[in-house]
Design a protein around this motif. Structure first.
Motif, PDB file in Angstrom:
ATOM      1  N   HIS A  70       0.818  -1.221   0.000  1.00  0.00           N
ATOM      2  CA  HIS A  70       0.000   0.000   0.000  1.00  0.00           C
ATOM      3  C   HIS A  70       0.842   1.258   0.000  1.00  0.00           C
ATOM      4  CE1 HIS A  70      -3.870  -1.933   0.445  1.00  0.00           C
ATOM      5  NE2 HIS A  70      -3.367  -2.723   1.379  1.00  0.00           N
ATOM      6  N   LEU A  71       2.105   1.129  -0.293  1.00  0.00           N
ATOM      7  CA  LEU A  71       2.973   2.301  -0.163  1.00  0.00           C
ATOM      8  C   LEU A  71       2.567   3.404  -1.134  1.00  0.00           C
ATOM      9  CD1 LEU A  71       5.395   3.581   1.213  1.00  0.00           C
ATOM     10  CD2 LEU A  71       6.873   2.557  -0.518  1.00  0.00           C
ATOM     11  N   ASP A  72       2.269   3.020  -2.395  1.00  0.00           N
ATOM     12  CA  ASP A  72       1.897   4.053  -3.377  1.00  0.00           C
ATOM     13  C   ASP A  72       0.650   4.801  -2.914  1.00  0.00           C
ATOM     14  OD1 ASP A  72       3.981   3.415  -4.954  1.00  0.00           O
ATOM     15  OD2 ASP A  72       2.821   2.269  -6.403  1.00  0.00           O
ATOM     16  N   HIS A  73      -0.305   4.004  -2.436  1.00  0.00           N
ATOM     17  CA  HIS A  73      -1.562   4.608  -1.985  1.00  0.00           C
ATOM     18  C   HIS A  73      -1.306   5.558  -0.817  1.00  0.00           C
ATOM     19  CE1 HIS A  73      -5.951   3.924  -0.480  1.00  0.00           C
ATOM     20  NE2 HIS A  73      -5.788   5.107  -1.053  1.00  0.00           N
ATOM     21  N   LEU A  74      -0.448   5.110   0.094  1.00  0.00           N
ATOM     22  CA  LEU A  74      -0.117   5.934   1.269  1.00  0.00           C
ATOM     23  C   LEU A  74       0.518   7.241   0.818  1.00  0.00           C
ATOM     24  CD1 LEU A  74       0.042   6.044   4.399  1.00  0.00           C
ATOM     25  CD2 LEU A  74       2.284   4.985   4.226  1.00  0.00           C
ATOM     26  N   GLN A  75       1.452   7.125  -0.143  1.00  0.00           N
ATOM     27  CA  GLN A  75       2.127   8.327  -0.632  1.00  0.00           C
ATOM     28  C   GLN A  75       1.141   9.263  -1.323  1.00  0.00           C
ATOM     29  OE1 GLN A  75       5.254   6.410  -2.919  1.00  0.00           O
ATOM     30  NE2 GLN A  75       6.814   7.052  -1.427  1.00  0.00           N
ATOM     31  N   LEU A  76       0.220   8.675  -2.089  1.00  0.00           N
ATOM     32  CA  LEU A  76      -0.747   9.514  -2.802  1.00  0.00           C
ATOM     33  C   LEU A  76      -1.657  10.253  -1.822  1.00  0.00           C
ATOM     34  CD1 LEU A  76      -1.697  10.271  -5.634  1.00  0.00           C
ATOM     35  CD2 LEU A  76      -3.324   8.372  -5.531  1.00  0.00           C
ATOM     36  N   GLU A  77      -2.154   9.537  -0.825  1.00  0.00           N
ATOM     37  CA  GLU A  77      -3.029  10.188   0.166  1.00  0.00           C
ATOM     38  C   GLU A  77      -2.271  11.272   0.912  1.00  0.00           C
ATOM     39  OE1 GLU A  77      -6.205   8.566  -1.150  1.00  0.00           O
ATOM     40  OE2 GLU A  77      -6.207  10.037   0.456  1.00  0.00           O
TER      41      GLU A  77
ATOM     42  N   THR B 122       0.172  13.012  -0.301  1.00  0.00           N
ATOM     43  CA  THR B 122       0.316  14.144  -1.219  1.00  0.00           C
ATOM     44  C   THR B 122      -0.985  14.926  -1.316  1.00  0.00           C
ATOM     45  OG1 THR B 122       1.926  12.861  -2.473  1.00  0.00           O
ATOM     46  CG2 THR B 122       1.015  14.795  -3.551  1.00  0.00           C
ATOM     47  N   ARG B 123      -2.119  14.198  -1.365  1.00  0.00           N
ATOM     48  CA  ARG B 123      -3.426  14.895  -1.424  1.00  0.00           C
ATOM     49  C   ARG B 123      -3.632  15.753  -0.172  1.00  0.00           C
ATOM     50  NH1 ARG B 123      -6.432   9.714  -3.649  1.00  0.00           N
ATOM     51  NH2 ARG B 123      -6.319  10.158  -5.876  1.00  0.00           N
ATOM     52  N   LEU B 124      -3.229  15.206   0.968  1.00  0.00           N
ATOM     53  CA  LEU B 124      -3.371  15.955   2.232  1.00  0.00           C
ATOM     54  C   LEU B 124      -2.545  17.232   2.170  1.00  0.00           C
ATOM     55  CD1 LEU B 124      -4.489  15.947   5.152  1.00  0.00           C
ATOM     56  CD2 LEU B 124      -2.369  14.828   5.843  1.00  0.00           C
ATOM     57  N   LEU B 125      -1.315  17.113   1.664  1.00  0.00           N
ATOM     58  CA  LEU B 125      -0.457  18.304   1.569  1.00  0.00           C
ATOM     59  C   LEU B 125      -1.015  19.297   0.571  1.00  0.00           C
ATOM     60  CD1 LEU B 125       3.116  16.712   1.731  1.00  0.00           C
ATOM     61  CD2 LEU B 125       1.944  18.021   3.503  1.00  0.00           C
ATOM     62  N   ALA B 126      -1.637  18.772  -0.495  1.00  0.00           N
ATOM     63  CA  ALA B 126      -2.247  19.674  -1.481  1.00  0.00           C
ATOM     64  C   ALA B 126      -3.377  20.476  -0.839  1.00  0.00           C
ATOM     65  CB  ALA B 126      -2.767  18.867  -2.667  1.00  0.00           C
ATOM     66  N   ARG B 127      -4.145  19.830   0.036  1.00  0.00           N
ATOM     67  CA  ARG B 127      -5.233  20.568   0.711  1.00  0.00           C
ATOM     68  C   ARG B 127      -4.630  21.610   1.670  1.00  0.00           C
ATOM     69  NH1 ARG B 127      -7.873  15.505   0.596  1.00  0.00           N
ATOM     70  NH2 ARG B 127      -7.406  14.953   2.735  1.00  0.00           N
ATOM     71  N   TYR B 128      -3.518  21.252   2.248  1.00  0.00           N
ATOM     72  CA  TYR B 128      -2.795  22.191   3.121  1.00  0.00           C
ATOM     73  C   TYR B 128      -2.361  23.412   2.298  1.00  0.00           C
ATOM     74  CZ  TYR B 128       0.718  23.212   6.850  1.00  0.00           C
ATOM     75  OH  TYR B 128       1.463  23.771   7.845  1.00  0.00           O
TER      76      TYR B 128
END
Lengths: 601, 177
Positions: free
Chosen positions: A501-508, A510-516
């Motif tokens: 699940h590493l890719d998924h973890l990294q993507l989520e 990144t999405r969190l940082l994008a919202r930041y």
């Protein structure tokens, strides 16, 4: 019954326990200062003396081991033992709801070494002493003072010693003591009373301003200090924190012998047509049959006028109040004579009154806080006071409701109450408790089911953040996110669950940082008449989220490119514009740019 | 040289013990307590009756300590002691027959020891006079009126003040040091 201040006296002579149960030196000291010995050791229990009206409870600590010594004993200083006792009366968990130490009184010279027959005959349990014990450079009391001030910077310490003050006047100030009382000073009790008033951590003896937590005691101390000089004071704090209660405390504190007038005014009701007659009164006019009326300022003469919500005071009223502050006199409406007044103005606000958009006159504000500002903590910063407040509000509600039963508050109910954030502070808590009692008058126990909180607020301390929920999750704030991240535990035994699940973890991530970044872009938009919606600025936004004021514009563009690059297919709104701007500023990748720059060199 | 061998350190230790341990830590608090017992702020059955006995004992102890300090101050603090150790101890015998005594005499005159010692004795004598009045007043307590109680408190406060004054007169910074 008023709660007595609790003093900790750290002294080798008075703190020692004695074999036959009476420490006459300690008794004499308690008799002089009118303290009740609350140490609880055999010396305290063996005392036959009774102080009829004690001014404080005294707990004595020898700061040496053994506590009880005989001829042949070797007495040594014990800094860790002393700190343990300090912690027991300071930490909220260890002292229950009781107030912490009001003050520490600390001796300077601690005698160590062997207890000989001769020294025991002179003073039971006391050692001969070593030469260095008496050296001002090596006083154990100063070592203790260092340690106390380091761990408990808010705890006031006064030196109580028979050594000359001039030996240590610089050292004790440098190490954080707030005063020095010579043990042979006849005015000792008066000096201690003054020190307690000025520096002590004392709850409100009247019981009106309820609280034993450190933030409240610090606020009360600031209020006493402000009250002492009699100048105007500004009280600040969120709504419902008890600003009027504190104003009344200030009023009571100044004159303990006679009551000073206290006149509260809601500044918002002083509207331009009416404020003059309300504030300054009306002169009697027999021709027009107008009755005289004494205004609020004159009513407060010799005392305090309390302006609540001072930020809501209209501009015309501000000008009139400023004149009174400057001239210290008023003229009644329709009158000709000026009437001198001696009034202290206590004001309160829950907003940033200094901000220009508030429209509050700076010259008036300066005069209203000549004596300083006192900050009241919000309830969420003083949750250890909730049990005390709840007890008081329950009893009050029971008294008001005829036939209402007496009830105990269950531990679960208290937990629920302590888990809520109380945006409306103490007033909201009071409302919640009165509501619970009024709706359930015939019960013996207050339980969680009786409690109703704010309608759309369910901010309990423990939350379940579950991704499997089908309902729309509540708006998660940064605290929730960090808490959830902190709870993640990648244990080796769970490898089956998280492998792959590493890719998924990294993507989520990144999405969190994008919202930041989205939030930062919104917060730093530049709004102009030409662009009222605002224009995004990636440089200030990235500086905000990184906290790095030295970040350059090109580095900021690199951050945006790296962050949003993986999400380029799902960007919208401001994030699209931010990415395009970053590409324009930095068309090539950072590594490529640096390589090119290196090659050119 | 240990403190037992060093007369100067011994004298200073005895002076500090009198000032700190006896006067300030024992005698004064006892007097403060008496004042509050008489003012009915503190109850302690039998205290007033036992006060006279314990205070008299303390007075005797203070008297003997004052006498000892005043008697020993000159020899204990004299710079003559430096002639007992090297390098001054190596001076020739003829020089040693007059030099230490000359140094001592010069020091005695320059330090003001005699007026200082006289002041201590006078303050102590005053303390004893006041204390005797207090003890006598306490013995006659059966005929006590409120004003007499106030007078007693005043005399006890005066006694405490005398004890403080005695401490100030005693040389804290050793003369000539």
């Amino acid at each position: 019954m008023a709660i007595l201040p609790k003093l900790l006296i750290i002294d080798d002579l008075f703190g020692r326990n004695v074999p036959d149960g009476r420490n006459s030196d300690r008794e004499n000291l308690c008799a002089h200062f009118l303290w009740r010995d609350a140490t609880g050791d055999t010396a305290a229990k063996g005392s036959r003396q009774e102080v009829l009206k004690p001014v404080a409870e005294a707990v004595f600590c020898r700061a040496q081991f053994p506590l009880e010594s005989m001829p042949g004993s070797l007495v040594e200083n014990d800094i860790h033992g002393a700190l343990r006792i300090l912690r027991s009366g300071w930490s909220g968990e260890m002292r229950g709801g009781a107030p912490p130490w009001a003050m520490v009184l600390l001796d300077l010279c601690f005698y160590t070494g062997e207890v000989t027959d001769a020294s025991h005959r002179r003073t039971p349990g006391m050692p001969e002493g070593r030469p260095e014990d008496d050296d001002p450079k090596h006083y154990f009391g100063l070592t203790l003072l260092d340690a106390i001030h380091r761990e408990f910077p808010e705890l006031p310490v006064v030196i109580l010693s028979s050594k000359p003050r001039e030996e240590v006047s610089l050292e004790f100030s440098q190490r954080g003591a707030v005063g020095f009382i010579a043990r042979d000073d006849l005015r000792g009790p008066e000096l201690l009373e003054e020190a307690l008033f000025r520096h002590g951590l004392l709850p409100d003896a009247s019981g009106e301003a309820i609280g034993n937590s450190l933030p409240v005691l610090l606020a009360l101390r600031e209020a006493r200090r402000a009250a002492r000089h009699g100048q105007n004071v500004l009280i600040r704090g969120e709504r419902g924190t008890g600003k009027e209660l504190l104003a009344r405390y200030l009023n009571r504190t100044v004159s303990r012998s006679s009551r000073r007038p206290f006149v509260p005014v809601n500044s918002a009701i002083l509207t331009p047509p009416m404020f003059a007659s309300e504030l300054f009164g009306i002169e009697r006019k027999t021709a027009t049959d107008v009755d005289a009326k004494v205004g609020l300022v004159e009513t407060a003469d010799g005392g305090d006028l309390f302006f609540d919500e001072i930020a809501d005071m209209p501009a015309e009223v501000q000008a009139a109040v400023l004149r009174v502050l400057q001239e210290r006199q008023i003229t009644r409406v329709g009158g000709r004579e000026s009437i001198p007044v001696d009034v202290r103005f206590i004001s309160a606000t829950n907003v940033d009154i200094e901000l220009e958009e508030r429209g509050f006159r700076a010259d008036l504000l300066d005069r209203l806080c000549l004596g300083g500002s006192v900050w009241l903590p919000p309830l969420r910063e003083r949750k250890s006071d909730i049990p005390l407040l709840v007890e008081s509000f329950v009893r009050d509600a029971e008294k008001r409701g005829a036939g209402t039963m007496h009830r105990e508050i269950t531990a679960d109910a208290l937990d629920r109450l302590c888990g809520y954030d109380w945006p409306g502070n103490v007033r909201e808590l009071q409302s919640c408790i009165h509501d619970a009692v009024n709706r359930h008058p015939d019960v013996e126990h207050l339980v969680p089911a009786h409690l109703r909180f704010g309608s759309d607020k369910r901010q309990f301390a423990e939350r379940n953040i579950s991704g499997a929920s089908n309902t729309v999750p509540p708006r998660a704030d940064l605290g929730c996110v960090l808490e959830a991240l902190g709870r993640c535990n990648f244990a080796a035994s769970d490898i089956g669950e998280w492998a792959g699940h590493l890719d998924h973890l990294q993507l989520e991530h990144t999405r969190l940082l994008a919202r930041y970044l989205q939030a930062a872009l919104d917060a730093t938009k530049r709004r102009t008449p030409a662009a009222p919606q605002g224009q995004i600025q990636i440089h200030p936004a990235v500086k905000l989220i990184t906290g790095d004021p030295t970040l350059t514009a090109s580095r900021a563009a690199d951050v945006v490119k790296r962050l949003l690059g993986p999400l380029v297919d799902e960007l919208d709104g401001d994030l699209v514009e931010a990415y395009e701007t970053a590409l324009r500023l930095r068309p090539k990748s950072p590594r490529k740019s640096e390589a090119l720059a290196g090659a050119r060199r | 040289m240990s403190i037992a061998d060093n007369p100067l350190q011994r004298w200073e230790r005895d002076r500090a013990a009198l000032s700190h341990d006896v006067l300030k830590n024992q005698l004064l608090p006892l007097i403060f307590k008496l004042s509050n017992v008489l003012a009915r702020k503190v109850e302690d059955e039998g205290f007033v009756e036992s006060f006279a006995e314990s205070f008299s004992k303390q007075m005797c102890s203070v008297r003997s300590q004052i006498e000892k300090l005043c008697a020993n101050v000159e020899d204990s603090l004299s710079p003559r002691c430096f002639f007992h150790t090297d390098p001054l101890a190596a001076a020739d015998p003829r020089t040693m027959s007059w030099l230490p005594n000359l140094v001592h005499d010069l020091w005695v005159r320059a330090s003001g020891l005699e007026p200082r010692t006289a002041a201590v004795k006078e303050t102590h004598a005053k303390f004893e006079r006041v204390a005797s009045v207090v003890l006598l007043s306490l013995k006659m307590r059966s005929g006590l009126s409120l004003s007499r109680v106030h007078e007693l408190r005043g005399s006890v406060a005066a006694l405490a003040s005398e004890v403080s004054s005695m401490r100030e007169v005693l040389p804290y910074q050793l003369p000539g040091k």
